[in-house]
Design a protein around this motif. Structure first.
Motif, PDB file in Angstrom:
ATOM      1  N   TYR A 110      -4.386  -7.945  -9.124  1.00 43.27           N
ATOM      2  CA  TYR A 110      -3.342  -6.955  -8.910  1.00 43.27           C
ATOM      3  C   TYR A 110      -3.748  -5.595  -9.469  1.00 43.27           C
ATOM      4  O   TYR A 110      -3.306  -4.558  -8.983  1.00 43.27           O
ATOM      5  CB  TYR A 110      -2.040  -7.396  -9.593  1.00 43.27           C
ATOM      6  N   ALA A 111      -4.559  -5.605 -10.512  1.00 46.85           N
ATOM      7  CA  ALA A 111      -4.905  -4.367 -11.218  1.00 46.85           C
ATOM      8  C   ALA A 111      -6.178  -3.716 -10.689  1.00 46.85           C
ATOM      9  O   ALA A 111      -6.603  -2.682 -11.219  1.00 46.85           O
ATOM     10  CB  ALA A 111      -5.054  -4.645 -12.715  1.00 46.85           C
ATOM     11  N   TYR A 112      -6.805  -4.280  -9.652  1.00 49.51           N
ATOM     12  CA  TYR A 112      -8.052  -3.697  -9.125  1.00 49.51           C
ATOM     13  C   TYR A 112      -7.944  -2.204  -8.788  1.00 49.51           C
ATOM     14  O   TYR A 112      -8.866  -1.442  -9.080  1.00 49.51           O
ATOM     15  CB  TYR A 112      -8.514  -4.472  -7.887  1.00 49.51           C
ATOM     16  N   PRO A 113      -6.846  -1.742  -8.147  1.00 44.18           N
ATOM     17  CA  PRO A 113      -6.782  -0.298  -7.855  1.00 44.18           C
ATOM     18  C   PRO A 113      -6.882   0.561  -9.114  1.00 44.18           C
ATOM     19  O   PRO A 113      -7.564   1.591  -9.120  1.00 44.18           O
ATOM     20  CB  PRO A 113      -5.411  -0.147  -7.180  1.00 44.18           C
ATOM     21  N   LEU A 114      -6.205   0.146 -10.193  1.00 45.80           N
ATOM     22  CA  LEU A 114      -6.283   0.891 -11.451  1.00 45.80           C
ATOM     23  C   LEU A 114      -7.686   0.796 -12.041  1.00 45.80           C
ATOM     24  O   LEU A 114      -8.241   1.783 -12.530  1.00 45.80           O
ATOM     25  CB  LEU A 114      -5.262   0.358 -12.456  1.00 45.80           C
ATOM     26  N   MET A 115      -8.272  -0.389 -12.003  1.00 45.56           N
ATOM     27  CA  MET A 115      -9.575  -0.609 -12.633  1.00 45.56           C
ATOM     28  C   MET A 115     -10.686   0.167 -11.938  1.00 45.56           C
ATOM     29  O   MET A 115     -11.665   0.564 -12.574  1.00 45.56           O
ATOM     30  CB  MET A 115      -9.897  -2.112 -12.644  1.00 45.56           C
ATOM     31  N   THR A 116     -10.537   0.392 -10.643  1.00 47.14           N
ATOM     32  CA  THR A 116     -11.592   1.099  -9.911  1.00 47.14           C
ATOM     33  C   THR A 116     -11.378   2.607  -9.885  1.00 47.14           C
ATOM     34  O   THR A 116     -12.344   3.374  -9.970  1.00 47.14           O
ATOM     35  CB  THR A 116     -11.681   0.587  -8.461  1.00 47.14           C
ATOM     36  N   CYS A 117     -10.121   3.040  -9.793  1.00 49.01           N
ATOM     37  CA  CYS A 117      -9.848   4.468  -9.588  1.00 49.01           C
ATOM     38  C   CYS A 117      -9.651   5.258 -10.875  1.00 49.01           C
ATOM     39  O   CYS A 117     -10.046   6.418 -10.959  1.00 49.01           O
ATOM     40  CB  CYS A 117      -8.610   4.639  -8.711  1.00 49.01           C
TER      41      CYS A 117
ATOM     42  N   GLY B 189       0.817  -1.206   0.000  1.00 48.15           N
ATOM     43  CA  GLY B 189       0.000   0.000   0.000  1.00 48.15           C
ATOM     44  C   GLY B 189       0.851   1.257   0.000  1.00 48.15           C
ATOM     45  O   GLY B 189       0.375   2.338  -0.366  1.00 48.15           O
ATOM     46  N   ILE B 190       2.127   1.106   0.369  1.00 41.82           N
ATOM     47  CA  ILE B 190       3.029   2.266   0.379  1.00 41.82           C
ATOM     48  C   ILE B 190       3.170   2.873  -1.012  1.00 41.82           C
ATOM     49  O   ILE B 190       3.414   4.074  -1.157  1.00 41.82           O
ATOM     50  CB  ILE B 190       4.412   1.866   0.941  1.00 41.82           C
ATOM     51  N   PHE B 191       2.984   2.064  -2.048  1.00 37.17           N
ATOM     52  CA  PHE B 191       3.084   2.578  -3.411  1.00 37.17           C
ATOM     53  C   PHE B 191       1.912   3.490  -3.766  1.00 37.17           C
ATOM     54  O   PHE B 191       1.963   4.200  -4.769  1.00 37.17           O
ATOM     55  CB  PHE B 191       3.164   1.420  -4.416  1.00 37.17           C
ATOM     56  N   ALA B 192       0.867   3.468  -2.951  1.00 35.32           N
ATOM     57  CA  ALA B 192      -0.265   4.381  -3.161  1.00 35.32           C
ATOM     58  C   ALA B 192      -0.205   5.557  -2.196  1.00 35.32           C
ATOM     59  O   ALA B 192      -0.325   6.709  -2.603  1.00 35.32           O
ATOM     60  CB  ALA B 192      -1.586   3.635  -2.996  1.00 35.32           C
ATOM     61  N   TYR B 193       0.009   5.274  -0.891  1.00 38.64           N
ATOM     62  CA  TYR B 193      -0.091   6.385   0.067  1.00 38.64           C
ATOM     63  C   TYR B 193       1.144   7.286   0.083  1.00 38.64           C
ATOM     64  O   TYR B 193       1.034   8.473   0.374  1.00 38.64           O
ATOM     65  CB  TYR B 193      -0.444   5.890   1.473  1.00 38.64           C
ATOM     66  N   ALA B 194       2.323   6.755  -0.231  1.00 38.78           N
ATOM     67  CA  ALA B 194       3.506   7.624  -0.308  1.00 38.78           C
ATOM     68  C   ALA B 194       3.384   8.640  -1.450  1.00 38.78           C
ATOM     69  O   ALA B 194       3.609   9.838  -1.238  1.00 38.78           O
ATOM     70  CB  ALA B 194       4.774   6.784  -0.448  1.00 38.78           C
TER      71      ALA B 194
ATOM     72  N   GLY C 252       2.012   5.282  -8.882  1.00 38.34           N
ATOM     73  CA  GLY C 252       2.773   4.475  -7.936  1.00 38.34           C
ATOM     74  C   GLY C 252       2.402   3.009  -8.015  1.00 38.34           C
ATOM     75  O   GLY C 252       3.275   2.127  -8.028  1.00 38.34           O
ATOM     76  N   ILE C 253       1.093   2.738  -8.081  1.00 37.93           N
ATOM     77  CA  ILE C 253       0.620   1.361  -8.237  1.00 37.93           C
ATOM     78  C   ILE C 253       1.114   0.782  -9.559  1.00 37.93           C
ATOM     79  O   ILE C 253       1.577  -0.367  -9.632  1.00 37.93           O
ATOM     80  CB  ILE C 253      -0.922   1.313  -8.171  1.00 37.93           C
ATOM     81  N   PHE C 254       1.012   1.576 -10.620  1.00 38.99           N
ATOM     82  CA  PHE C 254       1.439   1.124 -11.954  1.00 38.99           C
ATOM     83  C   PHE C 254       2.915   0.696 -11.937  1.00 38.99           C
ATOM     84  O   PHE C 254       3.263  -0.381 -12.416  1.00 38.99           O
ATOM     85  CB  PHE C 254       1.227   2.249 -12.971  1.00 38.99           C
ATOM     86  N   ILE C 255       3.772   1.538 -11.361  1.00 41.25           N
ATOM     87  CA  ILE C 255       5.206   1.227 -11.327  1.00 41.25           C
ATOM     88  C   ILE C 255       5.470  -0.027 -10.495  1.00 41.25           C
ATOM     89  O   ILE C 255       6.292  -0.876 -10.861  1.00 41.25           O
ATOM     90  CB  ILE C 255       5.992   2.433 -10.776  1.00 41.25           C
TER      91      ILE C 255
END
Length: 312
Positions: A290-297, A36-41, A275-278
């Motif tokens: 793995y791609a759910y954050p991208l697919m939803t946001c 999750g650090i790749f999103a919140y950072a 960040g998630i993508f990288i």
């Protein structure tokens, strides 16, 4: 939340509730999963770049201290076992194993690589690093002498750069190639070790004697059609909705559109998704989960970029 902050930074600074909400959201991401650090950072970086004030810096500092500290405190309190560092070595292991599997190497070079994957280089899978960095990797040897591994890794990186590049691109192909369907297959018609999504009962009945009893056969039929048989792949538009690469290009389009319109603050709102993508580029493979954050946001960000008022 970042979009709201970009619309009116002063409202964020004036509201303790909004600052608390941002901190709790980052904390939840950190508690949910380590990566999750790749999103919140990136979200914290975006906040600092949008609001260049001392108060914003303090809010980010408190957020990072809590988000990094509380999970670590819970791990210590519960005596949690540490994840092997091999879990972070998907791409290096994938590149080295591909070199042995497809490189047509001399015997001495093949032996030097295979000692890290004893009698297992044939299990190499281009779209999933689990056989390379999982149980087949000689982690005990790595723990005793990590420098030996990295010396071997660099040696063959210099000698076979094309194989290394291909290993990286094949492993993350689902993130950048819209026609890729490796993420869509359940692989139930292949060897047992290659199954990723299996809707049949996977354990021997004498080991776990569980009798399946479906109360909703119609729903089961729909789930089997979409997961086990991947029938949505037969419909062009529908299949693209389940393709991670679709959302990668939509993210790129959203970011470029905001930059073209000179809405820099709103473009910063895409940083958590980048960040998630990288992080996915270096993950064990590109699967739908793995791609759910991208697919939803990303569709939400694209909609905001197209229709939201951007007066700041």
């Amino acid at each position: 939340q970042l979009w709201e902050i970009a619309e009116c930074p002063q409202s964020f600074l004036a509201s303790k509730a909004r600052m608390l909400r941002f901190t709790l959201t980052c904390l939840f991401a950190g508690l949910l999963r380590h990566n999750g650090i790749f999103a919140y950072a990136p979200a914290c970086i975006a906040l600092l770049l949008i609001i260049r004030r001392k108060k914003a810096f303090c809010a980010v500092l408190v957020t990072l201290l809590l988000t990094l500290g509380i999970p670590k405190g819970l791990e210590t309190m519960m005596h949690a076992s540490k994840t092997p560092s091999s879990e972070m070595m998907s791409i290096p292991c994938q590149q080295l194993m591909r070199t042995a599997h497809l490189g047509n190497l001399p015997e001495d070079e093949f032996s030097q690589i295979e000692r890290w994957f004893p009698n297992a280089t044939h299990t190499y899978r281009a779209n999933c690093a689990d056989p390379a960095k999982g149980g087949n990797f000689n982690f005990y040897r790595y723990q005793n002498d990590p420098m030996d591994f990295w010396t071997t890794y660099v040696k063959y990186a210099l000698k076979y750069p094309r194989i290394y590049a291909e290993a990286f691109l094949e492993n993350c192909i689902g993130l950048w190639y819209p026609d890729d369907i490796s993420h869509a297959h359940t692989l139930s018609n292949e060897e047992w070790t290659y199954i990723y999504l299996n809707t049949t009962y996977p354990f021997a009945p004498d080991t776990y004697p569980i009798e399946p009893d479906c109360k909703f056969p119609a729903l089961q039929k729909i789930l089997y059609a979409s997961t086990h048989y991947s029938k949505h792949q037969a419909y062009p538009f529908l299949s693209q909705l389940f393709c991670p690469a679709t959302y990668s290009f939509l993210l790129l389009l959203t970011t470029l559109m905001l930059l073209y319109k000179k809405h820099r603050h709103f473009a910063l709102c895409t940083l958590p998704m980048w960040g998630i993508f990288i992080s996915l580029l270096f993950s064990a493979g590109i699967f739908i989960r793995y791609a759910y954050p991208l697919m939803t946001c990303v569709p939400l960000l694209f909609s905001l970029a197209c229709f939201s008022r951007q007066d700041t």
